[in-house]
Design an enzyme around this catalytic site. Structure first.
Site, PDB file in Angstrom:
ATOM      1  N   TYR A 142     115.826   8.053   6.203  1.00 17.07           N
ATOM      2  CA  TYR A 142     115.342   6.712   5.871  1.00 17.07           C
ATOM      3  C   TYR A 142     115.490   5.775   7.067  1.00 17.07           C
ATOM      4  O   TYR A 142     114.541   5.084   7.461  1.00 17.07           O
ATOM      5  CB  TYR A 142     116.103   6.160   4.663  1.00 17.07           C
ATOM      6  CG  TYR A 142     115.745   4.744   4.311  1.00 17.07           C
ATOM      7  CD1 TYR A 142     114.471   4.403   3.902  1.00 17.07           C
ATOM      8  CD2 TYR A 142     116.699   3.730   4.401  1.00 17.07           C
ATOM      9  CE1 TYR A 142     114.147   3.094   3.578  1.00 17.07           C
ATOM     10  CE2 TYR A 142     116.394   2.416   4.075  1.00 17.07           C
ATOM     11  CZ  TYR A 142     115.105   2.099   3.669  1.00 17.07           C
ATOM     12  OH  TYR A 142     114.792   0.799   3.355  1.00 17.07           O
ATOM     13  N   LYS A 159     112.403   4.095   9.295  1.00 15.42           N
ATOM     14  CA  LYS A 159     112.269   2.638   9.381  1.00 15.42           C
ATOM     15  C   LYS A 159     112.361   2.160  10.830  1.00 15.42           C
ATOM     16  O   LYS A 159     111.655   1.219  11.231  1.00 15.42           O
ATOM     17  CB  LYS A 159     113.337   1.959   8.523  1.00 15.42           C
ATOM     18  CG  LYS A 159     113.130   2.128   7.027  1.00 15.42           C
ATOM     19  CD  LYS A 159     111.877   1.442   6.516  1.00 15.42           C
ATOM     20  CE  LYS A 159     112.035  -0.054   6.465  1.00 15.42           C
ATOM     21  NZ  LYS A 159     110.841  -0.729   5.856  1.00 15.42           N
ATOM     22  N   ASP A 186      95.669   1.908   0.627  1.00 18.45           N
ATOM     23  CA  ASP A 186      96.489   2.957   1.247  1.00 18.45           C
ATOM     24  C   ASP A 186      96.776   2.538   2.676  1.00 18.45           C
ATOM     25  O   ASP A 186      95.921   2.647   3.561  1.00 18.45           O
ATOM     26  CB  ASP A 186      95.742   4.288   1.211  1.00 18.45           C
ATOM     27  CG  ASP A 186      96.527   5.422   1.881  1.00 18.45           C
ATOM     28  OD1 ASP A 186      97.673   5.178   2.322  1.00 18.45           O
ATOM     29  OD2 ASP A 186      95.979   6.536   1.977  1.00 18.45           O
ATOM     30  N   ILE A 187      97.990   2.050   2.919  1.00 18.70           N
ATOM     31  CA  ILE A 187      98.302   1.517   4.247  1.00 18.70           C
ATOM     32  C   ILE A 187      98.493   2.609   5.284  1.00 18.70           C
ATOM     33  O   ILE A 187      98.660   2.311   6.468  1.00 18.70           O
ATOM     34  CB  ILE A 187      99.540   0.598   4.212  1.00 18.70           C
ATOM     35  CG1 ILE A 187     100.784   1.363   3.754  1.00 18.70           C
ATOM     36  CG2 ILE A 187      99.286  -0.620   3.342  1.00 18.70           C
ATOM     37  CD1 ILE A 187     102.080   0.578   3.925  1.00 18.70           C
TER      38      ILE A 187
END
Length: 288
Positions: A126, A130, A36-37
């Site tokens: 999104y 990012k 789980d990053i």
């Protein structure tokens, strides 16, 4: 060296798995089931236990439309997790390669290839998440290369060209937007660039943001039309249409061609043209 690849069940992760075969480095492939990053303690333990030297972060929340309704989740994966990975590998003295997107330029409104110096202007969740990931990496002080890419497709999973060819199996005519232009990226080409960067030990000393997509420019219509012809579907009709015919919550970039000059100059590499790579992809698909 020990290389951790996150998001390894995705298109790029699976392509890196193939490209890394036969290299002298030890690649460790994980996805959410193994790591789980978004959990700093889990990331630190994994990096320490496996003596990781380089992290390649391919993990992302990539459902552009769903991100509008689930921005908190997208932010955890796209915005916060890259910072966790960067800080962890920085503490260990290692390096990070992180994959970002042309969606950070959603509102640029230009019709010339976008360089790394172009001011980001995301128009949706999104792109915002990012961009936050990029910012978190840069704040961490880590030795890191950020690779922005676009229009990714691969030999694996469901992607734009697979969807187009699937539609054409059941329809004589389809419509595809022609007022959004960019450049497709064959995941094998991007994976090759990443593995080369690691094998040739070219991360340290070349930190920063780089653009990587295939060369050339096309619309989604051009891309779909070329894929159909290469698949031998000349009896089917691919028609151009405006994006307004497919309403969406997201304002997608109308022109997101990425300028690869910095990547080519820094790493001394050429980048294949999108149509040449599509021919390779199509030949592989037709032989299966």
């Amino acid at each position: 060296m020990n290389i951790l690849v996150t998001g390894s069940n995705g298109q790029l992760g699976r392509s890196i798995r193939k490209e890394a075969e036969g290299t002298s480095d030890n690649y460790i492939f994980t996805d959410v089931e193994e790591l789980d990053i978004t959990n700093p303690e889990a990331v630190k333990k994994f990096v320490d236990d496996n003596d990781v030297d380089v992290i390649v972060n391919c993990a992302a929340y990539t459902n552009v439309d769903a991100a509008e309704d689930h921005e908190d989740l997208a932010m955890k994966i796209n915005g916060d997790a890259p910072g966790i990975l960067a800080r962890t590998i920085h503490e260990k003295g290692g390096s990070l390669i992180h994959v970002s997107t042309d969606y950070v330029f959603g509102g640029a409104g230009k019709n010339v290839p976008l360089s790394e110096d172009e001011k980001p202007s995301p128009t949706g969740a999104y792109g915002r998440t990012k961009l936050k990931g990029e910012e978190e990496i840069e704040k961490s002080g880590a030795t890191a290369v950020i690779l922005r890419t676009a229009w990714l497709y691969s030999d694996y999973g469901n992607n734009f060209v697979e969807k187009i060819l699937s539609l054409l199996q059941n329809r004589d005519t389809i419509k595809v937007v022609f007022d959004q232009c960019g450049t497709p990226t064959y995941a094998t080409d991007l994976a090759h660039a990443i593995v080369d960067m690691i094998t040739e030990r070219k991360i340290k000393g070349n930190e920063g943001i780089y653009h990587f997509s295939n060369e050339g420019v096309c619309s989604w219509y051009d891309f779909a039309h070329a894929a159909a012809r290469l698949a031998g579907l000349d009896n089917k009709e691919v028609l151009p249409c405006h994006s307004s015919e497919f309403p969406s919550k997201v304002v997608r970039p109308s022109y997101s061609v990425l300028d690869k000059t910095k990547y080519k100059t820094t790493f001394g590499k050429n980048v294949p043209h999108w149509h040449d790579s599509l021919k390779i992809w199509s030949a592989k698909r037709n032989s299966r």
